[in-house]
Design an enzyme around this catalytic site. Structure first.
Site, PDB file in Angstrom:
ATOM      1  N   GLY A  25      -2.115   2.025  32.279  1.00 50.64           N
ATOM      2  CA  GLY A  25      -2.617   2.065  30.904  1.00 50.64           C
ATOM      3  C   GLY A  25      -3.467   0.852  30.593  1.00 50.64           C
ATOM      4  N   ASP A  78       0.578   4.848  25.417  1.00 54.63           N
ATOM      5  CA  ASP A  78      -0.686   4.356  25.967  1.00 54.63           C
ATOM      6  C   ASP A  78      -1.864   4.580  25.014  1.00 54.63           C
ATOM      7  OD1 ASP A  78      -0.319   3.032  28.422  1.00 54.63           O
ATOM      8  OD2 ASP A  78       0.230   4.922  29.375  1.00 54.63           O
ATOM      9  N   GLU A 146      -6.622   8.839  32.447  1.00 50.48           N
ATOM     10  CA  GLU A 146      -5.453   8.220  33.081  1.00 50.48           C
ATOM     11  C   GLU A 146      -4.388   9.285  33.328  1.00 50.48           C
ATOM     12  OE1 GLU A 146      -3.403   5.303  30.659  1.00 50.48           O
ATOM     13  OE2 GLU A 146      -1.724   5.290  32.059  1.00 50.48           O
ATOM     14  N   GLN A 198      -1.892   1.711  51.833  1.00 47.76           N
ATOM     15  CA  GLN A 198      -2.533   2.607  52.807  1.00 47.76           C
ATOM     16  C   GLN A 198      -1.925   4.005  52.729  1.00 47.76           C
ATOM     17  OE1 GLN A 198      -2.924   1.033  56.810  1.00 47.76           O
ATOM     18  NE2 GLN A 198      -2.863  -1.053  56.036  1.00 47.76           N
ATOM     19  N   CYS A 389       8.968   1.416   6.932  1.00 49.13           N
ATOM     20  CA  CYS A 389       9.505   2.783   6.941  1.00 49.13           C
ATOM     21  C   CYS A 389      11.006   2.776   6.620  1.00 49.13           C
ATOM     22  CB  CYS A 389       9.173   3.454   8.259  1.00 49.13           C
ATOM     23  SG  CYS A 389       9.149   5.241   8.096  1.00 49.13           S
ATOM     24  N   MET A 392      11.831  -0.066   4.524  1.00 45.72           N
ATOM     25  CA  MET A 392      11.602   0.014   3.075  1.00 45.72           C
ATOM     26  C   MET A 392      12.712   0.815   2.400  1.00 45.72           C
ATOM     27  SD  MET A 392       8.611   1.698   0.720  1.00 45.72           S
ATOM     28  CE  MET A 392       9.442   3.258   0.432  1.00 45.72           C
ATOM     29  N   HIS A 523       3.540   2.937   8.525  1.00 48.29           N
ATOM     30  CA  HIS A 523       3.681   2.078   9.714  1.00 48.29           C
ATOM     31  C   HIS A 523       2.385   1.285   9.918  1.00 48.29           C
ATOM     32  CE1 HIS A 523       7.452   3.560  11.531  1.00 48.29           C
ATOM     33  NE2 HIS A 523       7.154   4.671  10.886  1.00 48.29           N
ATOM     34  N   GLU A 525       1.747  -1.059  11.824  1.00 49.96           N
ATOM     35  CA  GLU A 525       1.513  -1.446  13.223  1.00 49.96           C
ATOM     36  C   GLU A 525       0.602  -0.469  13.967  1.00 49.96           C
ATOM     37  OE1 GLU A 525       4.328  -0.326  11.926  1.00 49.96           O
ATOM     38  OE2 GLU A 525       5.644   0.666  13.374  1.00 49.96           O
TER      39      GLU A 525
END
Ligand code: GLN
Length: 551
Positions: A25, A78, A146, A198, A389, A392, A523, A525
């Site tokens: 990631g 990710d 990915e 390898q 969340c 609160m 949220h 973040e």
């Protein structure tokens, strides 16, 4: 934006070998960041080969955080890295799972769209995969794809076949394959071993994919000779073995990759001229992460502490905001269950000495009393607090019980039949346009969730306004329960400020007679990026620093 002459999207497939958790990631995000800073439009797609339709129903302890996009998709964590590195929103189409692929193929089959054909992995499943890869790459110069898991996993086979076919169809100047692998250090012999790499490359070749670039995770730098040996045995160019040493910060990885020269083979393979990304601002922020001027200690009162990945976006958001105020954030991890029933007085609590307290989101009853205890501690001792969340919802319950005297105040999440349902479940609500909205059904098990981005009107003069400096903000949600409007007046009369609202729903609260006590239903973040930290988290750190200086 610089655009590649041929309008066609170029694809970079990133696979992993030897073992998981090698940092695919971060590798994908780093390559994307370098291309974006070279002036290109870049998108990323994460493929998860598990059968769940999305990670929404998985335990945070099983899978880490569920990231939520602005359009309300519950995705792999990710996608959070991609947004944090590239400073842009990704959407539902940037992550899919095997469950989703099979679901859509089976639905098509039921609708008769395959005209009586026998449905098989090749071509039908593989075609569906290719279709989704094309969709995710539309309107971008580059799409980084990915693939989760490691080469050799049974679940990954149809995806590798799709990658092989795409290379065949688009040609080798449109597709690059990057393989992330491990060069272990055998400590007793003091030797770096190339054999697993390898073997992993041989396995890829057996499937029909020859990687052009190897990203080798390694504890040490590889000498020229060893790089040459790997290049020779794995049949890549000498300049295409890129060493990814453990870094002091994940945000340093793009800079490390640049120094290792990863853009040289990429540019050559795609027929581009020399690429010179402008990483000045990035470099400055990384320096502040690695050697900051100040430091603060935050008490992080959570319950999923055995897997810190469950709080990934939040811990990253603290790093971003910290970089912007040149401050290192030390987290004191506090298990909310252990806090339960402990003393509130100074000198006796695990919270003593923290510069501020953070109560993150969460689900279920376990650890609730400990979180309430931490909230009371912050309120009484006038320590800065940010509740998110569930944080609160609990800040409101604590205030109702201990300040307003509504002793039985509770959430129906913890007591279905509570006499004082100050936090409760509502099935539908009115959106900002005045339309009735029914919540997204995230799982038959879980009922309904409010997911994705919603507007929030911010009260002028509030601490929330101070942070955002906007009348209306947009932040992301992931929860089922809400503040019961029947209690709003009592809360306000009792001194709690409702500083954010969304069509009558409480989005943010704060306290007047406290230096900084703010809690939000959304949220923050999820929208924090290295180059663009979230305003309320930034303000929380500023207040934490100010509090530390006073004490
Ligand atoms: N469990 C609470 C709810 O569902 C809070 C969720 C959260 O913190 N993300 O409303």
């Amino acid at each position: 934006m610089k655009s590649i002459q041929t309008s066609k999207t170029k694809y970079i497939f990133v696979t992993g070998g030897v073992l998981s958790s090698l940092g695919k990631g971060i590798t994908s995000s780093s390559i994307a960041t370098l291309l974006q800073h070279s002036g290109f439009e870049v998108s990323i797609l994460k493929i998860d080969p598990y059968i769940n339709v999305d990670p929404g129903t998985m335990s945070p302890l099983e899978h880490g955080e569920v990231f939520v996009t602005s359009d309300g998709a519950e995705t792999d964590l990710d996608i959070g890295h991609y947004e944090r590195f590239l400073n842009k929103d990704f959407h539902k189409a940037n992550n899919f799972t095997t469950g989703q692929i099979y679901l859509s193929v089976i639905e098509k089959e039921r609708r008769g769209e395959y005209l009586g054909k026998t449905i098989q992995i090749v071509p039908h499943i593989v075609d569906e995969i290719k279709h989704r890869i094309h969709l995710a790459g539309k309107q971008s110069d580059f799409l980084i794809v990915e693939l989760g898991g490691t080469v050799g996993d049974m679940e990954g086979m149809p995806y590798l076949e799709a990658m092989r076919q795409l290379k065949h169809e688009l040609g080798s100047n449109q597709v690059i394959s990057v393989h992330v692998t491990l060069i272990p250090l055998i400590k007793a012999a003091g030797e770096l071993k190339t054999k697993p790499t390898q073997h992993s490359v041989q396995e890829l070749r057996r499937i029909g994919i020859s990687p052009q670039i190897l990203v080798a995770r390694c504890e040490r730098m590889l000498g020229k000779e060893l790089k040459k040996k790997i290049a020779l045995s794995c049949d890549v160019d000498d300049d295409s073995v890129i060493v990814a040493q453990d870094s002091q910060s994940i945000y340093k990885c793009p800079l490390d990759f640049l120094q290792e020269g990863i853009l040289v083979p990429i540019a050559r393979r795609f027929g581009l001229g020399e690429l010179n990304p402008n990483m000045d601002e990035w470099d400055m922020l990384v320096k502040k992460i690695i050697s900051p001027k100040d430091s603060i200690t935050i008490g992080f009162v959570g319950k999923y502490l055995s897997l810190k990945e469950s709080y990934k976006s939040l811990t990253e958001a603290l790093i971003h905001a910290g970089a912007h105020i040149n401050t290192r954030v030390d987290i004191r991890w506090i298990d909310s269950q252990k806090l339960q029933g402990t003393a509130l007085e100074d000198g006796k609590s695990e919270l003593d000495g923290v510069d501020s307290i953070l109560i993150p989101g969460g689900f279920g009853e376990r650890g609730i009393e400990g979180k309430l205890q931490a909230i009371e501690y912050a309120r009484v001792h006038k320590i800065p607090l940010l509740g998110i969340c569930l944080g609160m919802q609990l800040a409101i319950i604590e205030y109702a019980r201990n300040v307003l005297g509504i002793i039985q105040a509770n959430s129906t999440e913890f007591d279905k039949d509570t006499k004082e349902p100050i936090i409760y479940l509502i099935e539908d609500f009115i959106d900002s346009q005045g339309n009735k909205q029914v919540r997204t059904h995230s799982s038959p098990m879980g009922g309904t969730m409010r997911l994705g981005e919603y507007p929030c009107a911010v009260l002028k003069g509030s601490k929330l306004y101070e942070a955002y400096k906007q009348d209306c903000i947009r932040e992301r949600h992931r929860h089922r329960y809400e503040v019961n409007p029947a209690y709003k007046k009592r809360l306000e009369d009792g001194g709690m400020v409702i500083s954010g609202e969304s069509s009558g729903l409480v989005e943010a609260i704060e306290l007047k007679d406290h230096p900084w006590f703010v809690a939000v239903q959304f949220h923050p973040e999820f929208t924090s990026r290295l180059k663009n930290p979230n305003p309320i988290i930034l303000e929380f750190l500023r207040q934490t620093l100010a509090h530390k200086r006073v004490h």
